[in-house]
Design an enzyme around this catalytic site. Structure first.
Site, short mmCIF file in Angstrom:
data_model
loop_
_atom_site.label_atom_id
_atom_site.label_comp_id
_atom_site.label_asym_id
_atom_site.label_seq_id
_atom_site.Cartn_x
_atom_site.Cartn_y
_atom_site.Cartn_z
CG ASP A 34 8.07 3.55 0.79
OD1 ASP A 34 8.45 2.49 0.25
OD2 ASP A 34 7.60 3.56 1.95
CB ALA A 46 8.63 -4.01 10.48
CB CYS A 87 -1.61 12.26 -18.40
SG CYS A 87 -2.61 13.40 -19.37
N GLY A 122 2.71 -4.58 8.97
CA GLY A 122 2.73 -3.13 9.20
C GLY A 122 1.57 -2.36 8.61
CB THR A 123 -1.23 -2.71 6.81
OG1 THR A 123 -2.43 -2.04 6.46
CG2 THR A 123 -1.44 -4.19 6.72
CG LEU A 152 4.68 -1.35 17.06
CD1 LEU A 152 6.00 -2.06 17.35
CD2 LEU A 152 4.95 0.09 16.64
CB CYS A 206 0.60 14.67 -20.51
SG CYS A 206 0.67 12.92 -20.97
CD GLN A 229 -2.46 -1.18 2.74
OE1 GLN A 229 -3.49 -0.55 2.96
NE2 GLN A 229 -1.88 -1.91 3.67
CG HIS A 248 -3.02 2.42 -1.92
ND1 HIS A 248 -3.02 2.32 -0.55
CD2 HIS A 248 -4.15 1.78 -2.33
CE1 HIS A 248 -4.10 1.66 -0.16
NE2 HIS A 248 -4.79 1.31 -1.22
P1 NAD Z 1 -1.61 2.89 9.13
O1 NAD Z 1 -0.89 4.11 9.65
O2 NAD Z 1 -3.09 2.91 9.16
O3 NAD Z 1 -1.09 1.63 9.95
C1 NAD Z 1 0.27 1.42 10.21
C2 NAD Z 1 0.40 0.14 11.03
O4 NAD Z 1 1.79 -0.13 11.16
C3 NAD Z 1 -0.18 0.23 12.44
O5 NAD Z 1 -0.97 -0.92 12.70
C4 NAD Z 1 1.06 0.25 13.34
O6 NAD Z 1 0.87 -0.42 14.56
C5 NAD Z 1 2.08 -0.48 12.49
N1 NAD Z 1 3.46 -0.08 12.75
C6 NAD Z 1 3.96 1.13 13.06
N2 NAD Z 1 5.29 1.09 13.22
C7 NAD Z 1 5.65 -0.21 12.99
C8 NAD Z 1 6.89 -0.90 13.02
N3 NAD Z 1 8.05 -0.29 13.29
N4 NAD Z 1 6.88 -2.24 12.77
C9 NAD Z 1 5.73 -2.90 12.50
N5 NAD Z 1 4.53 -2.29 12.46
C10 NAD Z 1 4.49 -0.96 12.70
O7 NAD Z 1 -1.08 2.64 7.64
P2 NAD Z 1 -1.58 1.66 6.49
O8 NAD Z 1 -2.32 0.52 7.09
O9 NAD Z 1 -0.42 1.41 5.63
O10 NAD Z 1 -2.64 2.48 5.65
C11 NAD Z 1 -2.50 3.80 5.38
C12 NAD Z 1 -2.38 4.29 3.92
O11 NAD Z 1 -1.45 5.39 3.92
C13 NAD Z 1 -1.83 3.32 2.93
O12 NAD Z 1 -2.76 3.24 1.93
C14 NAD Z 1 -0.56 3.95 2.33
O13 NAD Z 1 -0.71 4.12 0.93
C15 NAD Z 1 -0.48 5.33 2.89
N6 NAD Z 1 0.87 5.64 3.44
C16 NAD Z 1 2.01 5.20 2.83
C17 NAD Z 1 3.26 5.46 3.38
C18 NAD Z 1 4.51 5.01 2.66
O14 NAD Z 1 4.51 4.90 1.44
N7 NAD Z 1 5.59 4.72 3.37
C19 NAD Z 1 3.36 6.16 4.58
C20 NAD Z 1 2.16 6.61 5.19
C21 NAD Z 1 0.92 6.33 4.60
#
Ligand code: NAD
Length: 229
Positions: free
Chosen positions: A90, A215, A113, A171-172, A198, A132, A87, A105
């Site tokens: 990066d 993680a 575009c 990590g989601t 976490l 574009c 998701q 995502h």
């Molecule tokens: P979220 O913030 O809703 O959830 C993050 C989860 O990661 C939480 O459950 C938390 O407990 C866990 N977490 C935090 N630190 C951790 C670690 N060190 N080790 C393991 N787990 C850890 O984010 P989500 O579920 O990814 O959804 C949010 C949306 O935001 C996604 O669709 C994404 O596209 C976007 N997003 C992306 C980035 C990125 O590209 N790095 C950053 C922020 C948000």
């Protein structure tokens, strides 16, 4: 084994990229509706472009962590059929050595575009007047799937989930659909379902196994276990 991995912002947290709902709030205090919806872009293109320009710059200054590297090691071992869905917008999975990452995502690295649908590498600093690369229209936006839009690769993901032996969520928080529903699709078929996070998330009954921790600790441990199987 057929392994499907879903990662969220938690896997990049220890690289220094804030999560979505972490205690430091939404990305740098911006409101979702202002920077992550088509309506927000229509209202204030410059604000949205500035926001993603900053995120693109932030990502450039960090490096992948041991969790990204462990997943790449599993993929590149060639011992299992690994599908990696993220998701995240990066590119830390790629920079750790992962291939064929399904960025459901979208990606900060690309521009889209909205006139002709062309996807091409984003300028480091995107501007409202950018044209574009394909059709020349000034209708360029970040290639990010905003709230209310349909994520990428959904057909391929659905197929892989129904065919998986193991589904792993890393990590989601399980709050953003459709990704939050992937575990149920995999479980309904035959997959073992594993959560590496976490904290335990709401999908309590959907996971047959959980490892709670950072993680950078739990992902390499899980990968080592799989590689020993
Ligand atoms: P979220 O913030 O809703 O959830 C993050 C989860 O990661 C939480 O459950 C938390 O407990 C866990 N977490 C935090 N630190 C951790 C670690 N060190 N080790 C393991 N787990 C850890 O984010 P989500 O579920 O990814 O959804 C949010 C949306 O935001 C996604 O669709 C994404 O596209 C976007 N997003 C992306 C980035 C990125 O590209 N790095 C950053 C922020 C948000």
């Amino acid at each position: 084994m057929k392994i499907v991995i879903l990662t969220g912002s938690g896997i990049s947290a220890e690289s220094g990229i804030p999560t979505f709902r972490g205690s430091d709030g939404l990305w740098n205090g911006f409101k979702v509706e202002d920077v992550a919806t088509p309506e927000g872009f229509k209202k204030n293109k410059q604000l949205v472009l500035d926001f993603y320009n900053s995120r693109r710059k932030d990502v450039k200054s960090v490096v992948p962590n041991d969790a990204h590297f462990a997943i790449a090691k599993l993929q590149n071992s060639g011992l299992h059929d690994v599908t990696l869905i993220t998701q995240n917008v990066d590119d830390l999975h790629e920079r750790a050595g992962s291939k064929n990452v399904l960025h459901m995502h979208g990606s900060l690295a690309n521009a889209l575009c909205s006139h002709c649908g062309e996807v091409f590498p984003a300028n480091e600093v995107m501007m409202v007047e950018d044209a574009c690369a394909e059709c020349g229209e000034k209708t360029v936006r970040p290639d990010i799937v905003w709230f209310g839009e349909i994520p990428y690769y959904m057909d391929e993901i659905d197929y892989k989930l129904r065919d998986a032996d193991i589904f792993v969520s890393i990590g989601t928080s399980g709050n953003v659909y459709p990704a939050a529903g992937f575990v149920r699709i995999a479980k309904k078929k035959k997959a073992k379902t594993v959560e590496l996070n976490l904290e335990p998330t709401g999908g309590y009954h959907d996971f047959s196994e959980r490892k709670i921790g950072l993680a950078t600790k739990v992902v390499p441990e899980w990968v080592d276990d799989i590689l020993k199987m």
